[in-house]
Structure formats: structure tokens, C-alpha cells
Design a protein around this motif. Sequence first.
Motif, short mmCIF file in Angstrom:
data_model
loop_
_atom_site.label_atom_id
_atom_site.label_comp_id
_atom_site.label_asym_id
_atom_site.label_seq_id
_atom_site.Cartn_x
_atom_site.Cartn_y
_atom_site.Cartn_z
N GLY A 79 0.81 -1.20 0.00
CA GLY A 79 0.00 0.00 0.00
C GLY A 79 0.86 1.26 0.00
O GLY A 79 2.08 1.21 0.02
N GLN A 80 0.22 2.39 -0.03
CA GLN A 80 0.91 3.67 0.04
C GLN A 80 0.80 4.29 1.43
O GLN A 80 1.40 5.32 1.70
CB GLN A 80 0.33 4.64 -1.00
N ARG A 81 0.04 3.63 2.29
CA ARG A 81 -0.11 4.11 3.66
C ARG A 81 -0.40 2.92 4.56
O ARG A 81 -1.22 2.07 4.23
CB ARG A 81 -1.26 5.11 3.75
N TYR A 82 0.33 2.84 5.66
CA TYR A 82 0.15 1.76 6.61
C TYR A 82 -0.27 2.33 7.95
O TYR A 82 0.34 3.28 8.45
CB TYR A 82 1.44 0.96 6.78
N VAL A 83 -1.32 1.75 8.53
CA VAL A 83 -1.77 2.15 9.85
C VAL A 83 -1.44 1.02 10.82
O VAL A 83 -1.88 -0.12 10.64
CB VAL A 83 -3.28 2.44 9.85
N LEU A 84 -0.66 1.34 11.83
CA LEU A 84 -0.24 0.37 12.83
C LEU A 84 -0.96 0.69 14.13
O LEU A 84 -0.75 1.75 14.72
CB LEU A 84 1.27 0.43 13.02
#
Length: 635
Positions: free
Chosen positions: A262-267
Motif C-alpha cells: 500500500g501507500q499508507r500503513y496504519v499500525l
Amino acid sequence: MRPLLFVLLAAVLQATPQALALDLVETPSLAPRVAAGALPPVSERAPSEPLVVDLAARGREPGVHGGVIRTLIGQARDVRMAVVYGYARLVGYDDAYAIRPDLLREVTVEDGRVFTFHLRAGHRWSDGAPFTAEDFRYWWEDVANNAELFPAGPPALMLVDGAPPRFTAIDETTVRYEWSAPNASFLSALAAARPPFIYRPAHYMKRYHERYAAPAELQALVEAAGARGWAALHNAVDDLYSFDDPELPTLQPWVNTTPRNGQRYVLARNPYYHRVDRNGRQLPYVDAIDMTVAAGGLIPAKTNRGESDLQARGLALSDAPVLKKGEAKGGYVTRLWTSGYAADIALYPNLNYNDPVWREVLRDRRFRRALSLGVDRAAINKTLFFGLARPAAMAALPQSPFYDAAQAAAWASHDPVAANALLDAMGLARGGDGVRLLPDGRPLEVVAETAGERREEIDALELIADMWRELGVKLIYRSLDRDILRNKAYAGEAMMPVWFGWNLGVIIADSAPDEATPVDQAVFTWPKWGQHYQTRGAAGEPVDMPAAERLLALRDAWAGAPSLEGRAAAWREILSIHADEVFAIGVVASAPQPVAVNARLRNFPAKAVYAWEPGAHFGVHRIDEVFFAEPGAQP
């Protein structure tokens, strides 16, 4: 003789809720899930023997829960930096670079060869499954010793003199590894930025293993994934470092929730994390980390606009002036940490260079010393690093207990007269144009190649070319793709690659001396010797220089030492040999590394070393303890 026995205890960092009479506090962001019955309360989620951090003892303040740390990464695969920065390890370095238990409650070491690990009772994976001795047994017996998953056998870390340990799962929370001789690399490897992960979430991975999965169900998984077989599928799923699979359980402080590429990862926070503060708050303080992919060249500009709350990756010293100007508007502060490389720029004479005439010249330490004496490090420091770095040869940094000012200065003064005398003594006469000649009559033209990823390298080479001209040495330099440069070096086709110095500038006795001894092809000084060692003679060339042979013996002495004193003695001689031989020409060290930090973040050090090893960049400084002074005020 009584066996050497010492126990690594996290005396400051470790305690039990019972001993401290802790009342655990529910994390606000998780409270709705707890109320809905979707998640157990924190008293059941945290281990019954958590690691209780004493923030005050380290000059930090207790924090509050909430907020999201935004950071920028250069490519999707850099989501793995969450594992580096999160730095949950079986054992890890503290901020004084001492190894302490972390995921483990206690480690007992006997004679440097018997390691008993005590897990924390009640510790769970991020999906709530127990973390137990079975996770260690599964990896060792069913993965590392499975010929289909590890065709070459267990990793080198698990072998001493070619032999594996005797592994015993003593009970649910205790495992033991017993070798016949010391395994000096074991604990330092487990504390590494990229650790070996000698455990797995067995409850999850067994569905992909032919020994445990129902054949029809496993075959369906293989076909759905388009894998070649069960082993290929297992290996594809089995990656605790890449951090790009939201389904794979973890022990890190945050859990990836975003599919790969992806272009954005939410952890999101790990509800079962093993660390709590003395006020009963489960760490991490910050609810989530937001990793957004940005082109490398845009990271400084985006940081300047306040689009990152914690940023060092993608920033260079040349960005510092612009970052400082944008602080007020961007809501951040710019801190200058110190680089942890043994040298920020180093030239590596390839002692395995294919050209036999050049090989003889490069192996003559008078030549390497002369080139080093021909570099005006002070001028380079002033021109390229604003005078903020430290002119030095490649050696241990001042933060290391092995720092030696004389070694850092060895053959590092700018002395063209002495340099010319050394080259004259080698019989390298000057031609009509002033350029010296090789023994076969060819012009002495040094070809230095760099990956071209840092402007400072090219600028430094331009300055060095002018400096070496005074020695009658012509320097030709060019940029190559990183992989092309490495492959040329490994094949003996690169004369003098340019790179960082050793990753390991803050050397401690437990540090494996692999970069400083001829055991790794990735070290550009001796790639073919490293190949020979790594392949056990199947490739490369055997070491055939006395000084390098001694380094190889010292690597073995370090590995076989049962005590820190023995490993320290090996390191001292290794560093002395490097100072004398100039196996790599360090230019400057301790260069500042800009770190942009949201002005509202607390518990983040103003001064520190930015090092891959030891330290895992931010990892050793424990960003799970960082918190926002006003978590509700974020953009």
C-alpha cells in the motif's frame, strides 16, 4: 573450576505487578471493545509478569494514552521499520548499550554456552494466543530443522563449530539451548535491529505446515496462494520482520492493519503488549503509527510542512537549515543526533580486486596509508559537514568503551609529504604528466565507485581527487546502482567502493566483529574472502594475507570466549590491526543526523546516537514510551 554463571536481570526495567501493587489502567481507545466484550480487560490482557518500566530512573516522565505518530517511508517495504523502531526483542540493549531481558523475564547463561530463557507468565501474541515454549520448539524442530523449509540446515547463529544446540522445552515458560562450546553471538544477535526470531506464533503457522495441517485444507491454501507447495507457502507467510501481513500475529508494540504494497500503513496498538508503566498504564502510550510512502526526495519538504511527527529516515545534514526555518510553522523541532557509523564516508580498497598488478598494490599497506594521509579531512568536514562532524580514521566511536583517540587519528592527518615518501618507497615513479605509474607501466588511476545515493559522497570524492593529485594519484569516480556496485565488488571488479563505514561504530564486547574480520562478502575490503568463509570454501578465495589471517583467528577467539573479558580482548586487537593496516579509509565520523520531532512529543531524547547496530535507530530509545502532551490536539 566452578562454571561461570551470570544472570541478566532488568533490575530497573523489570518488576511484577504484585511487587509494585499495580492497579492496571484500561487504555481509553480500547475501552469500547472491552465494554462490548470483544476484548478482555487489561488485567487479563497484560502478562501476569509484565515488564514494569521505571521511567523516572531514566529521567523520563509518565505519559498518557492517545494520539498517532505520523512518519514517512520511502517505499512500501519500509513498513518493516516498525519492527526496528518498536524494538520488542527477547533481549535488547538499554540506552547504555547493556543487554537486558525484554520479552523474556530472565536469562541465565552458563559458561557462555548454556542459555536458559524464562518467559513472562501470561504473555500473549497480538491475537490473544499464549506466547509459550511451544513457539520456540515449533521454530527449532519444525522450521529450522525441516529440510524443506531450511534446505541448508539451521542458521549459522544456531551452530557452534558446525554443531547445533541441544534444545529443551523445560516447561510452558522455560526453554534451554545448550552448546558444547560458547556461542558469543547469540544474545547480541537476538538484540539486533533485525533479529533472527527464534520463535514463531506456532498456533498460527501450523495451519501452513504439513505436519499439523489437514492435507486437503493445506492443499487448498497452497492453490489459493498460487504457491509451488506447502513449504513455499509457509516460507512466504513466515516473516515476522517484513511486517506487511496484517494476519500474522506479532509481539511488537503496534500491529499492522494494512495489506501489503500500500501507500499508507496504519499500525494499531497491540492490546497484549508486555510492558506497563508504574502508574499501571499499558504501553505503548501512543495509539497508532501512520506510515505514509513518499518519494525520497520529497521527505524533507513534507517534514518541513509538518507532515511527519517523527522523522530521521530520508533526512540528511544538508536538510537541517531548511528544517530549522520551518519549525514554528510545521510544529516540530529539529534535533541533531550523532551518526552511529564508524565512518560516515569510507573508501574500501578491494584486496580481492581481480587485476593482479593492482591487487599487489592495494595489498601494500604503504599504499593504503599514503592515500589516507593524502586526505584533508578537516577541509572536507568544514566544506560538507559545516565543521560538525569529526575528522577521523575508521575506528570505534567515542561512545564505545573501545574508543581510542590514537586509533581514530592513525594515518588520518593530512601529510602529503609523508604520503609521497611512502609511494616513492613503493617504487611508484611519476610519469611525464605527474601521475605515478603502476609496476607494469600503466597510469596509477584509482577508480572509486559509489551508489550515488548521498550527495556528500560525490562531493567528498571530488575534493579527494584534488588532494590525491598532489600525490601523483589520479582518482576517477562514478556512481552506480546500489545492486550493481555490490555485485561488481563481490565479483572482484570494483577497485575501491565507497560506502558508509562499519554499521557498528558503538562497539561493545558483545558486538559480533563480522564487519571487521574477513567473514562477510558484504564488506568491500575483502568480498571474496567473505564468500569463502560464508560458503565454507565453496566460493570465493581463502584468506592469504597475514594480517587478515590474524583477524580471522581473532573472530574465532571472540566467538569462543566464554566471558565478556575474552571478547573484549579480541576486539581490542582487531581494532589495533585496523588502525595499523588502514583496511578502509575513513573520512569523517560522528556526523550529525537530523531528527524532526513533533514539538508536543515527550520522552524523546534530545541527544542520542542514530545507529543501526547496536540500537535499531529509534528502537533502543523506546518509542513505546513516547507520548503526546496533548494527544487530542493532533491534526
